[in-house]
Design a protein around this motif. Structure first.
Motif, PDB file in Angstrom:
ATOM      1  N   SER A  83      55.068 -16.073 -47.129  1.00 43.40           N
ATOM      2  CA  SER A  83      54.648 -16.211 -45.876  1.00 43.40           C
ATOM      3  C   SER A  83      53.399 -15.626 -45.198  1.00 43.40           C
ATOM      4  CB  SER A  83      55.695 -15.677 -44.965  1.00 43.40           C
ATOM      5  OG  SER A  83      56.057 -14.144 -45.228  1.00 43.40           O
ATOM      6  N   GLY A  84      52.504 -14.928 -46.364  1.00 43.47           N
ATOM      7  CA  GLY A  84      51.490 -14.146 -45.743  1.00 43.47           C
ATOM      8  C   GLY A  84      50.238 -15.046 -45.447  1.00 43.47           C
ATOM      9  N   GLU A  85      49.298 -14.602 -44.803  1.00 45.36           N
ATOM     10  CA  GLU A  85      47.985 -15.039 -44.508  1.00 45.36           C
ATOM     11  C   GLU A  85      47.431 -15.866 -45.521  1.00 45.36           C
ATOM     12  OE1 GLU A  85      46.661 -16.034 -41.383  1.00 45.36           O
ATOM     13  OE2 GLU A  85      48.648 -15.097 -40.783  1.00 45.36           O
ATOM     14  N   SER A  87      45.453 -20.881 -47.770  1.00 48.51           N
ATOM     15  CA  SER A  87      44.899 -21.743 -49.219  1.00 48.51           C
ATOM     16  C   SER A  87      45.331 -23.061 -49.326  1.00 48.51           C
ATOM     17  CB  SER A  87      45.818 -20.847 -50.157  1.00 48.51           C
ATOM     18  OG  SER A  87      45.570 -19.450 -50.380  1.00 48.51           O
ATOM     19  N   PRO A  88      44.084 -23.850 -49.361  1.00 47.61           N
ATOM     20  CA  PRO A  88      44.265 -25.186 -49.370  1.00 47.61           C
ATOM     21  C   PRO A  88      45.243 -25.967 -50.274  1.00 47.61           C
ATOM     22  CG  PRO A  88      42.127 -24.578 -50.016  1.00 47.61           C
ATOM     23  CD  PRO A  88      42.546 -23.320 -49.611  1.00 47.61           C
ATOM     24  N   LYS A  89      45.804 -26.718 -49.877  1.00 51.69           N
ATOM     25  CA  LYS A  89      46.700 -27.734 -50.723  1.00 51.69           C
ATOM     26  C   LYS A  89      46.454 -29.105 -50.480  1.00 51.69           C
ATOM     27  CE  LYS A  89      49.928 -23.812 -49.731  1.00 51.69           C
ATOM     28  NZ  LYS A  89      49.012 -23.411 -48.754  1.00 51.69           N
ATOM     29  N   PHE A 111      52.595 -26.535 -41.639  1.00 55.42           N
ATOM     30  CA  PHE A 111      51.665 -26.534 -42.702  1.00 55.42           C
ATOM     31  C   PHE A 111      50.172 -26.810 -42.508  1.00 55.42           C
ATOM     32  CE2 PHE A 111      55.820 -28.305 -43.428  1.00 55.42           C
ATOM     33  CZ  PHE A 111      56.327 -27.628 -44.444  1.00 55.42           C
ATOM     34  N   PRO A 112      49.615 -25.611 -41.996  1.00 50.77           N
ATOM     35  CA  PRO A 112      48.199 -25.540 -41.595  1.00 50.77           C
ATOM     36  C   PRO A 112      47.122 -26.089 -42.536  1.00 50.77           C
ATOM     37  CG  PRO A 112      48.860 -23.317 -41.642  1.00 50.77           C
ATOM     38  CD  PRO A 112      50.035 -24.177 -41.710  1.00 50.77           C
ATOM     39  N   SER A 113      47.647 -25.775 -44.010  1.00 51.42           N
ATOM     40  CA  SER A 113      46.647 -25.910 -44.960  1.00 51.42           C
ATOM     41  C   SER A 113      46.761 -26.994 -45.817  1.00 51.42           C
ATOM     42  CB  SER A 113      46.441 -24.440 -45.700  1.00 51.42           C
ATOM     43  OG  SER A 113      47.597 -24.254 -46.337  1.00 51.42           O
ATOM     44  N   PHE A 114      47.768 -27.910 -45.402  1.00 55.07           N
ATOM     45  CA  PHE A 114      48.411 -28.915 -46.351  1.00 55.07           C
ATOM     46  C   PHE A 114      47.644 -30.353 -45.801  1.00 55.07           C
ATOM     47  CE2 PHE A 114      51.119 -32.232 -47.949  1.00 55.07           C
ATOM     48  CZ  PHE A 114      51.650 -31.751 -48.993  1.00 55.07           C
ATOM     49  N   LEU A 115      46.887 -31.020 -46.957  1.00 59.66           N
ATOM     50  CA  LEU A 115      46.298 -32.226 -46.954  1.00 59.66           C
ATOM     51  C   LEU A 115      46.757 -32.971 -47.897  1.00 59.66           C
ATOM     52  CD1 LEU A 115      44.006 -29.685 -46.819  1.00 59.66           C
ATOM     53  CD2 LEU A 115      42.536 -31.715 -45.593  1.00 59.66           C
ATOM     54  N   ARG A 116      46.402 -34.382 -47.707  1.00 57.89           N
ATOM     55  CA  ARG A 116      46.903 -35.486 -48.863  1.00 57.89           C
ATOM     56  C   ARG A 116      46.125 -36.699 -49.010  1.00 57.89           C
ATOM     57  NH1 ARG A 116      52.935 -36.505 -46.341  1.00 57.89           N
ATOM     58  NH2 ARG A 116      52.393 -36.368 -44.057  1.00 57.89           N
ATOM     59  N   THR A 117      46.121 -37.252 -50.160  1.00 59.57           N
ATOM     60  CA  THR A 117      45.386 -38.269 -50.279  1.00 59.57           C
ATOM     61  C   THR A 117      46.072 -39.525 -50.637  1.00 59.57           C
ATOM     62  OG1 THR A 117      45.284 -37.689 -52.747  1.00 59.57           O
ATOM     63  CG2 THR A 117      43.546 -37.078 -51.180  1.00 59.57           C
ATOM     64  N   SER A 118      47.462 -39.408 -50.294  1.00 56.87           N
ATOM     65  CA  SER A 118      48.274 -40.679 -50.256  1.00 56.87           C
ATOM     66  C   SER A 118      49.014 -40.773 -48.809  1.00 56.87           C
ATOM     67  CB  SER A 118      49.490 -40.595 -51.468  1.00 56.87           C
ATOM     68  OG  SER A 118      50.214 -39.348 -51.255  1.00 56.87           O
ATOM     69  N   PRO A 119      49.341 -41.798 -48.442  1.00 58.93           N
ATOM     70  CA  PRO A 119      49.545 -42.208 -47.167  1.00 58.93           C
ATOM     71  C   PRO A 119      51.022 -41.470 -46.770  1.00 58.93           C
ATOM     72  CG  PRO A 119      50.246 -43.984 -48.405  1.00 58.93           C
ATOM     73  CD  PRO A 119      49.236 -43.211 -49.348  1.00 58.93           C
ATOM     74  N   PRO A 120      51.201 -41.047 -45.522  1.00 57.58           N
ATOM     75  CA  PRO A 120      52.624 -40.358 -45.249  1.00 57.58           C
ATOM     76  C   PRO A 120      53.547 -41.557 -45.031  1.00 57.58           C
ATOM     77  CG  PRO A 120      51.298 -40.529 -43.583  1.00 57.58           C
ATOM     78  CD  PRO A 120      50.186 -40.947 -44.556  1.00 57.58           C
ATOM     79  N   ASN A 121      54.814 -41.147 -44.893  1.00 58.28           N
ATOM     80  CA  ASN A 121      55.835 -42.019 -44.921  1.00 58.28           C
ATOM     81  C   ASN A 121      55.796 -43.114 -43.851  1.00 58.28           C
ATOM     82  OD1 ASN A 121      57.425 -41.356 -47.160  1.00 58.28           O
ATOM     83  ND2 ASN A 121      58.866 -40.111 -46.089  1.00 58.28           N
ATOM     84  N   GLN A 122      55.376 -42.636 -42.762  1.00 58.47           N
ATOM     85  CA  GLN A 122      55.227 -43.472 -41.485  1.00 58.47           C
ATOM     86  C   GLN A 122      54.300 -44.689 -41.844  1.00 58.47           C
ATOM     87  OE1 GLN A 122      54.423 -40.095 -41.630  1.00 58.47           O
ATOM     88  NE2 GLN A 122      53.060 -39.708 -39.794  1.00 58.47           N
ATOM     89  N   SER A 126      36.082 -18.099 -50.507  1.00 59.13           N
ATOM     90  CA  SER A 126      37.306 -17.606 -50.137  1.00 59.13           C
ATOM     91  C   SER A 126      37.976 -19.222 -49.737  1.00 59.13           C
ATOM     92  CB  SER A 126      37.344 -16.774 -48.785  1.00 59.13           C
ATOM     93  OG  SER A 126      36.894 -17.741 -47.648  1.00 59.13           O
ATOM     94  N   PRO A 127      39.384 -18.893 -49.835  1.00 58.61           N
ATOM     95  CA  PRO A 127      40.345 -20.125 -49.581  1.00 58.61           C
ATOM     96  C   PRO A 127      39.992 -20.747 -48.235  1.00 58.61           C
ATOM     97  CG  PRO A 127      41.613 -18.290 -50.673  1.00 58.61           C
ATOM     98  CD  PRO A 127      40.156 -17.916 -50.303  1.00 58.61           C
ATOM     99  N   GLN A 128      39.912 -19.734 -47.330  1.00 64.38           N
ATOM    100  CA  GLN A 128      39.594 -20.327 -45.843  1.00 64.38           C
ATOM    101  C   GLN A 128      38.294 -21.186 -45.685  1.00 64.38           C
ATOM    102  OE1 GLN A 128      40.305 -17.233 -46.924  1.00 64.38           O
ATOM    103  NE2 GLN A 128      41.377 -15.979 -45.467  1.00 64.38           N
ATOM    104  N   MET A 129      37.258 -20.818 -46.538  1.00 65.08           N
ATOM    105  CA  MET A 129      36.192 -21.398 -46.393  1.00 65.08           C
ATOM    106  C   MET A 129      36.286 -22.973 -47.033  1.00 65.08           C
ATOM    107  SD  MET A 129      33.522 -18.462 -47.745  1.00 65.08           S
ATOM    108  CE  MET A 129      32.006 -19.434 -47.787  1.00 65.08           C
ATOM    109  N   VAL A 130      37.042 -23.098 -47.993  1.00 64.96           N
ATOM    110  CA  VAL A 130      37.375 -24.354 -48.693  1.00 64.96           C
ATOM    111  C   VAL A 130      38.253 -25.435 -47.926  1.00 64.96           C
ATOM    112  CG1 VAL A 130      38.529 -25.483 -50.738  1.00 64.96           C
ATOM    113  CG2 VAL A 130      37.514 -23.416 -51.278  1.00 64.96           C
ATOM    114  N   LEU A 131      39.257 -24.538 -47.056  1.00 66.96           N
ATOM    115  CA  LEU A 131      40.216 -25.249 -46.201  1.00 66.96           C
ATOM    116  C   LEU A 131      39.327 -25.676 -44.953  1.00 66.96           C
ATOM    117  CD1 LEU A 131      42.797 -26.315 -45.204  1.00 66.96           C
ATOM    118  CD2 LEU A 131      43.193 -23.946 -44.160  1.00 66.96           C
TER     119      LEU A 131
END
Length: 353
Positions: free
Chosen positions: A50-52, A57-59, A75-86, A301-306
């Protein structure tokens, strides 16, 4: 993923003289998977999920489609390249409305993915003429025969199967065993199995079980990928034990041919390709590589990548790769695929998600 990393490492256009490395964790077995991710998220040997560090860290996922991942509060650092269920559900509902199929069944895997798909289906058909006649959650212990008999008794001919390939495979086996060879039946597949070759092979030479339609990732030819697989199969060894351990790319693929690997299931090929390139482009920007060389004095840093991932925009195989404010792909297109009686994908129509 291995192919994409090696392609980037051999390119002078992106991250020149900055080699990417990777670790691969098997996500098919829980006990085999745990040690790697635990090491990845631990700090000085202690796990602090649960830490910062982990929030920033981008996912970038190529397959997770549950809509909950679009909630940036959670999920502030979560991205995806496939479509969501909706998006997938909207495409399925478009199919139903196009053919005026209003009496339908929705079979789904009984987990977060399947239940999320069912929730979106119910929301999407609220103001339509579509009626959900029957729904059922599926798992490893499901007895399909009473389910199929119930569908027959209700005279439902349009059946959506929103599940992973192993569930769909068990279902198709039961359809064949029950001799449920009603040509009026239409089976509609979600992304997870709509292009699965193993399932398509099962219906070859079998009496027709009806029509199988699916919503799929458009099939995009990735130049050089076939040659990479053939070269890998030809080599299939490492120069030393340290290379094998470091690269973590050893797999027991001796029982399958190069063509079987290539044709197995292309559903996630482009999403994986796009995910790796998205990270590479973010690093390219951070390391100021536009001049033809990268600034290796910059501490990444992970923040920069995100931050760079959120605003990334680049062209890849004639598609513009970009994420919306929820981290979902803005390049979403779905192909409507039709299987013929030989199990081959007969035609594909691309539609915007």
């Amino acid at each position: 993923m291995r192919f994409t990393v090696e392609e980037i490492n051999n390119s002078t256009d992106i991250l020149p003289n900055v080699p990417l490395g990777y670790e691969i964790f098997d996500d098919c077995t829980d006990t085999g998977t745990f040690p790697g991710p635990f090491d990845l998220i631990s700090v000085n040997g202690l796990i602090q999920p649960s830490g910062e560090r982990h929030k920033n860290s981008p996912k970038v996922t190529y397959g997770a489609s549950s809509s909950i991942f679009s909630r940036k509060i959670n999920f502030p650092s979560f991205l995806r390249t496939s479509p969501p269920n909706q998006d997938v559900i909207h495409a399925i509902v478009d199919i139903l409305q196009h053919f005026n199929w209003s009496w339908v069944s929705f079979l789904h895997i009984d987990d977060d993915y399947g239940r999320d798909g069912l929730d979106w289906f119910r929301k999407t058909i609220e103001d339509t003429e579509i009626c959900l006649a029957y729904t059922k959650g599926l798992n490893h212990h499901t007895d399909y025969q009473p389910i199929l008999r119930q569908i027959n008794e209700l005279k439902v001919n349009a059946i959506i199967v929103y599940s992973p390939e192993w569930t769909a495979e068990d279902l198709i086996d039961s359809v064949v065993q029950l001799n449920m060879t009603n040509n009026n039946k239409v089976w509609i597949a979600g992304y997870a199995w709509s292009l699965n070759k193993k399932i398509r092979d099962k219906i070859k030479g079998k009496k027709a079980i009806g029509t199988i339609l699916g919503v799929a990732e458009p099939q995009i030819t990735i130049p050089g990928f076939k040659e990479f697989i053939h070269a890998f199969k030809a080599q299939d060894h490492y120069e030393n034990e340290e290379q094998e351990r470091f690269c973590n790319q050893k797999c027991n693929c001796s029982s399958v041919s190069a063509e079987e690997i290539i044709q197995a299931d292309p559903a996630f090929s482009f999403p994986v390709y796009a995910a790796v390139y998205a990270v590479a482009h973010a690093l390219h920007k951070i390391l100021q590589c536009e001049s033809g060389s990268c600034n290796d004095s910059i501490r990444v840093s992970p923040q920069m990548v995100l931050a760079e991932l959120r605003k990334t925009r680049f062209e890849l195989l004639n598609r513009t790769i970009q994420f919306d404010k929820n981290g979902d792909p803005k390049f979403g297109f779905s192909a409507i695929v039709l299987w013929n009686q030989h199990g081959d994908v007969q035609e594909s129509l691309e539609t915007s998600s």
